[in-house]
Design a protein around this motif. Structure first.
Motif, PDB file in Angstrom:
ATOM      1  N   ALA A  39       0.834  -1.205   0.000  1.00 24.60           N
ATOM      2  CA  ALA A  39       0.000   0.000   0.000  1.00 24.60           C
ATOM      3  C   ALA A  39       0.868   1.255   0.000  1.00 24.60           C
ATOM      4  O   ALA A  39       0.567   2.245  -0.685  1.00 24.60           O
ATOM      5  CB  ALA A  39      -0.927  -0.013   1.210  1.00 24.60           C
ATOM      6  N   PHE A  40       1.944   1.223   0.762  1.00 24.49           N
ATOM      7  CA  PHE A  40       2.840   2.382   0.885  1.00 24.49           C
ATOM      8  C   PHE A  40       3.445   2.763  -0.463  1.00 24.49           C
ATOM      9  O   PHE A  40       3.427   3.928  -0.873  1.00 24.49           O
ATOM     10  CB  PHE A  40       3.947   2.043   1.896  1.00 24.49           C
ATOM     11  CG  PHE A  40       4.952   3.129   2.102  1.00 24.49           C
ATOM     12  CD1 PHE A  40       4.735   4.128   3.028  1.00 24.49           C
ATOM     13  CD2 PHE A  40       6.132   3.148   1.368  1.00 24.49           C
ATOM     14  CE1 PHE A  40       5.674   5.144   3.223  1.00 24.49           C
ATOM     15  CE2 PHE A  40       7.067   4.154   1.553  1.00 24.49           C
ATOM     16  CZ  PHE A  40       6.834   5.156   2.476  1.00 24.49           C
ATOM     17  N   SER A  62       2.488   1.868  -3.464  1.00 27.80           N
ATOM     18  CA  SER A  62       1.492   2.212  -4.479  1.00 27.80           C
ATOM     19  C   SER A  62       1.151   3.700  -4.418  1.00 27.80           C
ATOM     20  O   SER A  62       0.796   4.313  -5.427  1.00 27.80           O
ATOM     21  CB  SER A  62       0.227   1.362  -4.300  1.00 27.80           C
ATOM     22  OG  SER A  62      -0.451   1.702  -3.108  1.00 27.80           O
ATOM     23  N   LYS A  63       1.303   4.299  -3.221  1.00 26.27           N
ATOM     24  CA  LYS A  63       1.080   5.741  -3.063  1.00 26.27           C
ATOM     25  C   LYS A  63       2.347   6.540  -3.371  1.00 26.27           C
ATOM     26  O   LYS A  63       2.317   7.509  -4.146  1.00 26.27           O
ATOM     27  CB  LYS A  63       0.619   6.049  -1.641  1.00 26.27           C
ATOM     28  CG  LYS A  63      -0.755   5.506  -1.291  1.00 26.27           C
ATOM     29  CD  LYS A  63      -1.109   5.833   0.162  1.00 26.27           C
ATOM     30  CE  LYS A  63      -2.461   5.260   0.546  1.00 26.27           C
ATOM     31  NZ  LYS A  63      -2.794   5.534   1.979  1.00 26.27           N
ATOM     32  N   SER A  64       3.445   6.143  -2.778  1.00 20.25           N
ATOM     33  CA  SER A  64       4.660   6.956  -2.886  1.00 20.25           C
ATOM     34  C   SER A  64       5.274   6.920  -4.284  1.00 20.25           C
ATOM     35  O   SER A  64       6.013   7.839  -4.661  1.00 20.25           O
ATOM     36  CB  SER A  64       5.691   6.505  -1.842  1.00 20.25           C
ATOM     37  OG  SER A  64       6.018   5.142  -1.997  1.00 20.25           O
ATOM     38  N   ASN A 104       3.313   6.573  -7.073  1.00 20.30           N
ATOM     39  CA  ASN A 104       2.195   6.764  -7.994  1.00 20.30           C
ATOM     40  C   ASN A 104       2.557   7.678  -9.165  1.00 20.30           C
ATOM     41  O   ASN A 104       1.977   7.554 -10.254  1.00 20.30           O
ATOM     42  CB  ASN A 104       1.000   7.351  -7.243  1.00 20.30           C
ATOM     43  CG  ASN A 104      -0.232   7.469  -8.107  1.00 20.30           C
ATOM     44  OD1 ASN A 104      -0.672   6.503  -8.722  1.00 20.30           O
ATOM     45  ND2 ASN A 104      -0.807   8.660  -8.169  1.00 20.30           N
ATOM     46  N   ASP A 153       6.599  14.615  -5.136  1.00 22.82           N
ATOM     47  CA  ASP A 153       5.468  14.238  -4.309  1.00 22.82           C
ATOM     48  C   ASP A 153       5.975  13.934  -2.896  1.00 22.82           C
ATOM     49  O   ASP A 153       7.168  13.679  -2.694  1.00 22.82           O
ATOM     50  CB  ASP A 153       4.772  13.001  -4.894  1.00 22.82           C
ATOM     51  CG  ASP A 153       3.332  12.836  -4.433  1.00 22.82           C
ATOM     52  OD1 ASP A 153       2.850  13.702  -3.671  1.00 22.82           O
ATOM     53  OD2 ASP A 153       2.693  11.841  -4.820  1.00 22.82           O
ATOM     54  N   GLY A 203       4.398  12.563   1.352  1.00 21.64           N
ATOM     55  CA  GLY A 203       3.255  12.135   2.153  1.00 21.64           C
ATOM     56  C   GLY A 203       3.693  11.583   3.500  1.00 21.64           C
ATOM     57  O   GLY A 203       4.874  11.625   3.862  1.00 21.64           O
ATOM     58  N   ALA A 252       2.824   8.287   6.413  1.00 21.15           N
ATOM     59  CA  ALA A 252       2.184   7.010   6.713  1.00 21.15           C
ATOM     60  C   ALA A 252       2.123   6.851   8.232  1.00 21.15           C
ATOM     61  O   ALA A 252       3.159   6.845   8.908  1.00 21.15           O
ATOM     62  CB  ALA A 252       2.951   5.857   6.078  1.00 21.15           C
ATOM     63  N   ASP A 271      -2.799   3.734  11.283  1.00 17.10           N
ATOM     64  CA  ASP A 271      -3.638   3.415  10.127  1.00 17.10           C
ATOM     65  C   ASP A 271      -4.304   2.059  10.370  1.00 17.10           C
ATOM     66  O   ASP A 271      -3.629   1.084  10.693  1.00 17.10           O
ATOM     67  CB  ASP A 271      -2.773   3.356   8.862  1.00 17.10           C
ATOM     68  CG  ASP A 271      -3.591   3.170   7.608  1.00 17.10           C
ATOM     69  OD1 ASP A 271      -4.192   2.074   7.454  1.00 17.10           O
ATOM     70  OD2 ASP A 271      -3.641   4.074   6.779  1.00 17.10           O
TER      71      ASP A 271
END
Length: 208
Positions: free
Chosen positions: A35-36, A38-40, A42, A183, A185, A187, A191
């Protein structure tokens, strides 16, 4: 006499590094890493290669393989026990069994990755690591660490001078004029589905 430049390197190459392996090998971590990334990542289009600085047993690289099955994965790892586990799914030539302070890159990779490692580097050696991350990158650098706007040192599992927080990304952007922030973010450890250890991540790109 230590074979390493710093006491932090010897610390992670030895028994404490072995104990870290036992705490961080789990299917839950693999899912959280999937999941991490797939975001970082992207904003990154179909990368062909990645090298991780301080890969441990490869929980990050295993997640990247699920996201990008054809990616050529490489790892640098100082702990012999962890490096042996990397060899279970990476070719021998792709596992660099040494300190990242001793790694000189001939090949350039689409992504250079470091996650939860800069915080454990002797602050006097940070610029050397920044230079290696930059030099090894063909385009992207992904830095995932504890963030603090100014440098601080905090105790780590009962040990002093083993964990350092600061603005790693900002220091790299200041050091390399050709880098730009793409980008970023955060985490969170609470969560409910895919917790990470309060990590801030920063994706940077080299101008071409």
């Amino acid at each position: 006499m230590s074979l390493f430049k710093t006491e932090q390197e010897a610390f992670w190459a030895g028994e404490f590094g072995d104990q870290y392996i036992e705490r961080n090998a789990s299917s839950n971590l693999l899912a959280a890493n999937l999941a991490f990334f797939s975001k970082s990542l992207n904003m990154v289009a179909a990368p062909n290669s990645c090298i991780e600085f301080g890969a441990n047993i490869g929980m990050n690289l295993r997640a990247l393989r699920l996201l990008f099955p054809c990616m050529d994965l490489h790892a640098i790892e100082i702990n012999p026990t962890a490096a042996a586990q990397l060899l279970e799914f990476l070719p021998p030539d792709n596992v660099h069994r040494k300190s990242i302070l001793e790694f000189d890159s001939i090949i350039k990779y689409d992504i250079t990755l470091i996650k939860g490692v800069l915080i454990h580097i002797d602050p006097e050696q940070l610029t050397e690591v920044y230079d290696r991350l930059y030099t090894a990158s063909n385009r992207y650098i992904l830095v995932c660490e504890y963030y603090n706007p100014s440098p601080v040192t905090i105790p780590y599992r009962g040990h002093a001078n083993r964990l350092f927080k600061r603005d790693f990304c900002g220091e790299m952007l200041d050091r390399f004029s050709s880098l730009r922030l793409v980008d970023y973010g955060f985490a969170y450890r609470r969560d409910p589905n895919f917790p990470q250890d309060d990590i801030s991540w920063f994706l940077m790109e080299k101008s071409v």
